[in-house]
Scaffold this motif. Structure first.
Motif, PDB file in Angstrom:
ATOM      1  N   HIS A  92      29.836  25.006  16.203  1.00 15.40           N
ATOM      2  CA  HIS A  92      29.283  24.367  17.143  1.00 15.40           C
ATOM      3  C   HIS A  92      28.716  25.461  18.246  1.00 15.40           C
ATOM      4  N   GLY A  93      29.682  26.206  18.405  1.00 16.96           N
ATOM      5  CA  GLY A  93      29.188  27.566  19.648  1.00 16.96           C
ATOM      6  C   GLY A  93      27.882  27.987  19.090  1.00 16.96           C
ATOM      7  N   ALA A  94      27.871  28.510  17.551  1.00 15.07           N
ATOM      8  CA  ALA A  94      26.706  29.186  17.076  1.00 15.07           C
ATOM      9  C   ALA A  94      25.382  28.618  16.902  1.00 15.07           C
ATOM     10  N   GLU A  95      25.572  27.300  17.124  1.00 16.46           N
ATOM     11  CA  GLU A  95      24.409  26.373  16.987  1.00 16.46           C
ATOM     12  C   GLU A  95      23.481  26.474  18.544  1.00 16.46           C
ATOM     13  N   ARG A  96      24.460  26.963  19.219  1.00 15.35           N
ATOM     14  CA  ARG A  96      23.723  26.908  20.712  1.00 15.35           C
ATOM     15  C   ARG A  96      22.766  28.109  20.584  1.00 15.35           C
ATOM     16  N   GLY A  97      23.536  29.103  19.703  1.00  7.71           N
ATOM     17  CA  GLY A  97      22.521  30.454  20.099  1.00  7.71           C
ATOM     18  C   GLY A  97      23.434  31.578  20.773  1.00  7.71           C
ATOM     19  N   SER A 134      27.104  23.381  33.674  1.00  5.76           N
ATOM     20  CA  SER A 134      26.789  22.960  32.096  1.00  5.76           C
ATOM     21  C   SER A 134      28.263  23.330  31.299  1.00  5.76           C
ATOM     22  N   ILE A 135      28.722  22.260  30.823  1.00  9.13           N
ATOM     23  CA  ILE A 135      30.239  22.162  30.231  1.00  9.13           C
ATOM     24  C   ILE A 135      30.328  20.949  29.302  1.00  9.13           C
ATOM     25  N   GLU A 136      31.025  21.328  27.957  1.00  6.74           N
ATOM     26  CA  GLU A 136      31.284  20.205  27.241  1.00  6.74           C
ATOM     27  C   GLU A 136      32.900  20.358  26.832  1.00  6.74           C
ATOM     28  N   ALA A 137      33.382  19.309  26.813  1.00  7.66           N
ATOM     29  CA  ALA A 137      34.754  19.509  26.300  1.00  7.66           C
ATOM     30  C   ALA A 137      34.933  19.281  24.962  1.00  7.66           C
ATOM     31  N   MET A 138      35.986  20.064  24.295  1.00  5.82           N
ATOM     32  CA  MET A 138      36.278  19.687  22.712  1.00  5.82           C
ATOM     33  C   MET A 138      37.648  19.755  22.637  1.00  5.82           C
ATOM     34  N   ARG A 139      38.339  18.968  21.851  1.00  2.78           N
ATOM     35  CA  ARG A 139      39.649  19.229  21.328  1.00  2.78           C
ATOM     36  C   ARG A 139      40.035  20.035  20.159  1.00  2.78           C
ATOM     37  N   VAL A 140      40.600  21.220  20.458  1.00  3.51           N
ATOM     38  CA  VAL A 140      40.802  22.277  19.547  1.00  3.51           C
ATOM     39  C   VAL A 140      42.438  22.708  19.470  1.00  3.51           C
ATOM     40  N   ASP A 141      43.109  22.596  18.437  1.00  4.81           N
ATOM     41  CA  ASP A 141      44.432  23.317  17.932  1.00  4.81           C
ATOM     42  C   ASP A 141      44.168  24.706  17.821  1.00  4.81           C
ATOM     43  N   VAL A 142      44.376  25.713  18.603  1.00  3.04           N
ATOM     44  CA  VAL A 142      44.053  27.200  18.321  1.00  3.04           C
ATOM     45  C   VAL A 142      44.742  27.611  16.923  1.00  3.04           C
ATOM     46  N   THR A 143      45.712  26.838  16.422  1.00  2.00           N
ATOM     47  CA  THR A 143      46.526  27.168  15.251  1.00  2.00           C
ATOM     48  C   THR A 143      45.820  26.471  13.832  1.00  2.00           C
TER      49      THR A 143
END
Length: 241
Positions: free
Chosen positions: A74-79, A54-63
């Motif tokens: 988005h992570g918090a929405e999942r619980g 179970s995995i999903e990809a997101m584009r994220v620039d850590v800076t």
């Protein structure tokens, strides 16, 4: 297992980020797999999903604060969030007299500042839960500065001290903060594609296996809180140190 695992600094399947995603997905976690290049992290996510993960990809620039805000919202929405794994980093050989201010800042932003932004968003969520892991990838440069690596060593040393402060502040509140010092060449796609002869010279198990690194992350994540590790050093059995 339950809860989402957020991975920053993802990449190909045969690399530390990909191995972490595969390991935690194999254990039943949903993985948010992120990186600066969506095509790369999507290909890794597709490969893991094809194996049942179970995995999903997101584009994220850590800076980027905006990217980080969107990721953690988005992570918090999942619980529940089980773990946040910060694997972002960059490195290059640059003699000090050739090092520009922009280069110095860019290395610090990825290796240290991005970790700060990640922790700022992860801590409130994990603190509210009362548990969860927050792990970060370090290097031999976290402990010592070698010639031609002033930019990298200073950034990684800053990361190490940041994490010591966070561990001491939030460990008693249930957040397991750990720093993984990877001392040696990693036998992943980046080295295989660019320096295959170097791997041959090192011989069998002379470079770190990404899957073995991921196993160490998983084992540390599962530690009982009466015996937590904060700093974990990983190196090949024949590495000179």
């Amino acid at each position: 297992m339950s809860g989402t695992v957020i991975i920053l600094g993802g990449g190909s399947l045969n690399g530390v980020g990909g191995a972490l995603a595969q390991r935690f997905a194999d254990e039943g976690h949903h993985v948010l797999f992120t990186g600066r290049t969506l095509d790369t992290v999507q290909a890794t996510a597709d490969a893991i999903a094809a194996k049942g993960g179970s995995i999903e990809a997101m584009r994220v620039d850590v800076t980027s604060e905006a990217d980080q805000d969107a990721l953690f919202a988005h992570g918090a929405e999942r619980g529940e969030i089980a773990a946040v794994l910060y694997n972002a980093g960059n490195n290059a050989i640059i003699p000090f007299e050739q090092l520009t201010a922009k280069q110095f800042e860019n290395f610090w932003r990825v290796c240290c500042f991005g970790a700060f932004l990640t922790a700022q968003r992860a801590v409130p969520l994990l603190k509210e839960q009362g548990h969860g892991s927050m792990f970060f990838t370090g290097a031999s440069g976290s402990l010592r500065g070698k010639p031609n690596f002033a930019h990298f060593a200073s950034a990684k040393a800053g990361l190490r001290n940041l994490l010591q402060s966070l561990a001491r502040e939030y460990g008693p509140q249930g957040i397991h903060v750990a720093h993984f010092i990877i001392d040696g060449v990693i036998d992943g796609d980046r080295v295989r594609d660019n320096y295959p002869d170097y791997l041959d010279q090192m011989g069998e198990d002379g470079a770190l296996s990404p899957a073995a690194i991921a196993d160490a992350f998983w084992t540390t994540h599962k530690q009982h809180r009466s015996a937590w590790s904060h700093e974990v050093e990983l190196r090949p059995f024949k590495e000179r140190w």
